[in-house]
Design an enzyme around this catalytic site. Structure first.
Site, PDB file in Angstrom:
ATOM      1  N   HIS A 170     -13.501 -11.067   9.542  1.00 51.34           N
ATOM      2  CA  HIS A 170     -14.778 -10.105   9.574  1.00 51.34           C
ATOM      3  C   HIS A 170     -15.937 -10.542   8.653  1.00 51.34           C
ATOM      4  CE1 HIS A 170     -13.211  -7.612  12.655  1.00 51.34           C
ATOM      5  NE2 HIS A 170     -12.116  -7.150  12.126  1.00 51.34           N
ATOM      6  N   GLY A 221     -25.150  20.820   7.074  1.00 50.45           N
ATOM      7  CA  GLY A 221     -25.840  22.082   6.155  1.00 50.45           C
ATOM      8  C   GLY A 221     -26.528  22.881   7.085  1.00 50.45           C
ATOM      9  N   GLY A 239     -27.692  19.636  15.121  1.00 51.10           N
ATOM     10  CA  GLY A 239     -27.486  18.330  14.316  1.00 51.10           C
ATOM     11  C   GLY A 239     -25.892  18.193  14.334  1.00 51.10           C
ATOM     12  N   PRO A 240     -25.389  17.085  13.958  1.00 49.10           N
ATOM     13  CA  PRO A 240     -24.081  16.857  13.924  1.00 49.10           C
ATOM     14  C   PRO A 240     -23.327  18.022  12.934  1.00 49.10           C
ATOM     15  CG  PRO A 240     -25.415  14.817  13.232  1.00 49.10           C
ATOM     16  CD  PRO A 240     -26.183  16.085  13.442  1.00 49.10           C
ATOM     17  N   HIS A 295      -7.217 -11.705   9.169  1.00 48.81           N
ATOM     18  CA  HIS A 295      -8.162 -10.795  10.147  1.00 48.81           C
ATOM     19  C   HIS A 295      -9.476 -10.307   9.405  1.00 48.81           C
ATOM     20  CE1 HIS A 295      -8.428  -8.065  13.757  1.00 48.81           C
ATOM     21  NE2 HIS A 295      -9.316  -7.288  12.813  1.00 48.81           N
ATOM     22  N   GLU A 296      -9.077  -9.547   8.345  1.00 47.85           N
ATOM     23  CA  GLU A 296     -10.243  -8.883   7.567  1.00 47.85           C
ATOM     24  C   GLU A 296     -11.162  -9.815   7.128  1.00 47.85           C
ATOM     25  OE1 GLU A 296     -10.868  -5.813   7.688  1.00 47.85           O
ATOM     26  OE2 GLU A 296      -8.965  -5.419   8.845  1.00 47.85           O
TER      27      GLU A 296
END
Ligand code: ADP
Ligand code: ZN
Length: 604
Positions: free
Chosen positions: A431, A211, A206-207, A427-428
């Site tokens: 979005h 854990g 897993g990434p 710009h934001e």
């Protein structure tokens, strides 16, 4: 299997030095150690010296006479003659009769003194220095060396860890998978009686930060057995041969302590595919070979369970995954919404938290965060509370920490020019507005135009209602439209474009590409997959497996798809231009706009 080379050179070195020193020692020191040599003289000389009263000590033996001069620094000897009044004459001359004139040191003592003792001293020094050198090089002593003692290395952190499954939040599937191992370690007999053998090796996949290490420790903690841990990368940095002998050592110790857990973190560091390259990493291959030998060498039921962790399972050497080795795989994925909430709560128990904190909301805001990042978020919140002299961490501390951990620290003194600030605002909002107008997009949680150290100028945080396992084609298209909307707003309002959209471009392209090449979402290619995922857990890079001609057509489709969505974004913004101005103005002035503020302006 390859024979492991031991690091011979250094030992030979020390032996050569020892022998050279020994010769020197004999040459220089020995003469001073024993008394002056004994000089043989004739009886006449003895009589003359007696007469001249030049004799110090005298010892008459069975067939010889030993005597010294007056100062005692020279020893003479002569044969015994029939000489009745010798004793009287000696007495008259003032000589002392003695029993202790040392003749020669006995031969075995002299050998001991001149050869064996120095040899022992030098070998001892050599060994001591060699050991020191190994320790300095990050290793411990090596049991192979001189066939001496056991490793006293720190490499294997043997702990009764104390971590339990309950400390690992979420990851229910992984825990369920590992419960069997715990039961086996509790009562191996139950399994051997029936003839069932446990897998020797289990791969936690897993990434980073999900854990895996914790789970391995928890298995040891639950079963109350020793935990030996070692990181794959530790092996590769050492001298040739050290990695392999460390593996051997590790397993030797583990077998003595069985039942126990051996945990190898970052196993990909040693277990990478052997690519058959000339001049490959010898050290790594030897280590890997030793690991394979050890795994094959012990029976499945001897109570040693090997857990290994990796975030690149596809790069592992297939030899490691063969039956009897790491043949069981336990996925440890990024936590889902529920998992995130649980992890936050587990870590919040360690700090003082305001009782009104809404963990569910925090978890929803931190979509995509790993367990380690969530732990970090909670800790950041506590630090923030201390900085601001609060007695406990509040909802606001936690929310701010998400941004800190995910988007980097706020840059207090980075100043945007007025014009830049305006462009970033539009710009934001572009979005956010496009996202909000498309029913399937997640509502906006918060937008800020305070620059972050991560380099992002603006930052839009989206809250997903729940985790998505399936995404429709339409949702994906909408996402692309949202990515392009920042640039679309710039075009619409300022008539020129900026570099601010580079990340948007990258993401829109990536999404469009996987839609076509991976998910079969184009009419042209239908359900034909054209790419292979190489690295599922680290970024998911993939490679195309199709003809050059098809690649060209994929590129054309990708361009067309993005263009179409870009156009859609422009249209949405044009239709809502007034709202775009209103919202952007608000953001420009306040630098931050929350989801609630956004929606109330939008719906006003
Ligand atoms: P990995 O080995 O997968 O890289 P670790 O086990 O080292 O991850 O996790 C790093 C830290 O992140 C842990 O010490 C813990 O604080 C936190 N963490 C990660 N996953 C979880 C989880 N599922 N529950 C609680 N804490 C977690
Ligand atoms: Zn953008």
């Amino acid at each position: 299997m390859q024979e492991v080379k031991s690091p011979k050179k250094p030992i030979i070195y020390y032996y050569i030095i020892a022998i050279a020193a020994l010769l020197l020692f004999n040459l220089l020191a020995i003469p001073y150690m024993s008394r002056a040599e004994i000089e043989e003289v004739d009886y006449g000389t003895f009589m003359k010296l007696t007469e001249q009263k030049k004799i110090g000590q005298v010892e008459v033996r069975d067939n010889e006479i030993l005597f010294t001069n007056k100062s005692g620094d020279r020893i003479y000897k002569t044969g015994l003659m029939d000489d009745p009044d010798r004793t009287q004459r000696l007495y008259d001359s003032g000589a002392q009769f003695s029993q202790e004139i040392v003749e020669e040191t006995s031969p075995w003592i002299s050998i001991l003194l001149s050869w064996i003792l120095p040899l022992l001293i030098f070998v001892g020094i050599g060994q001591y220095m060699y050991k020191k050198m190994l320790e300095k090089a990050g290793g411990g002593s090596n049991s192979m060396m001189f066939g001496m003692g056991k490793s006293n290395a720190k490499v294997y952190v043997k702990s009764s860890s104390g971590i339990k499954f309950s400390d690992v939040a979420g990851e229910d599937e992984a825990k369920e998978n590992l419960t069997e191992i715990v039961e086996y370690l509790h009562d191996p007999k139950k399994y051997t009686e029936i003839g069932a053998s446990m897998p020797k090796g289990i791969l936690l996949v897993g990434p980073p930060g999900t854990g895996k290490t914790m789970l391995a420790k928890a298995v040891a903690g639950e079963a109350d057995v020793p935990f030996f841990s070692m990181s794959g990368s530790e092996f590769v940095e050492m001298f040739v041969g050290m990695g392999a002998s460390k593996v051997r050592d590790l397993f030797k110790q583990a077998k003595e302590k069985a039942p126990c857990i051996v945990f190898i973190d970052e196993i990909d560091a040693i277990g990478k595919k052997r690519d058959g390259q000339i001049g490959g990493n010898d050290e790594r291959e030897q280590t890997l070979n030793q690991l394979l030998t050890e795994m094959d060498g012990f029976e499945g039921n001897n109570g040693v369970i090997i857990l290994a962790a990796t975030n690149r399972p596809e790069s592992l050497d297939p030899a490691l995954l063969r039956p009897g080795r790491f043949d069981r795989r336990v996925p440890v994925e990024l936590p889902d919404l529920k998992g995130r909430e649980e992890i936050l709560k587990v870590h919040a128990r360690k700090i003082k938290v305001d009782e009104n904190v809404d963990f569910n909301k925090i978890a929803r805001m931190a979509s995509g965060a790993s367990g380690a990042e969530l732990a970090n978020i909670v800790n950041e919140a506590a630090l923030r509370a201390v900085r601001d002299n609060r007695s406990c961490a509040t909802q606001q501390d936690l929310e701010e920490s998400i941004e800190v951990v995910i988007a980097g620290y706020q840059k207090k003194n980075a100043i945007l020019s007025d014009k830049e600030k305006k462009i970033v605002s539009y710009h934001e909002i572009g979005h956010a507005l496009v996202a909000a107008m498309q029913t399937h997009s997640a509502p906006v949680q918060k937008i800020t135009i305070i620059p972050r150290t991560s380099g992002a100028l603006g930052y839009t945080m989206q809250v997903e209602d729940s985790d998505h396992y399936l995404m429709t084609k339409e949702e994906m298209e909408n996402k692309i439209a949202t990515f392009t909307a920042g640039r679309a707003a710039e075009e619409l309002i300022f008539g020129s474009i900026t570099t601010g959209a580079s990340n948007d471009i990258e993401q829109a392209t990536k999404l469009a590409r996987v839609m076509i090449a991976r998910y079969g979402m184009s009419d042209t290619f239908d359900m034909v997959a054209m790419e292979t995922v190489n690295n599922q857990y680290l970024g998911g890079d993939s490679s195309l497996s199709c003809s050059a001609d098809t690649q060209t057509r994929i590129d054309e489709e990708v361009i067309e798809l993005v263009k179409k969505q870009h156009e859609k974004a422009r249209t949405i913004l044009k239709e809502n231009e007034e709202k775009l101005h209103q919202l952007s103005q608000f953001l420009y002035e306040k630098e931050t706009i929350t989801g609630t503020e956004f929606m109330s302006i939008l719906n006003s």
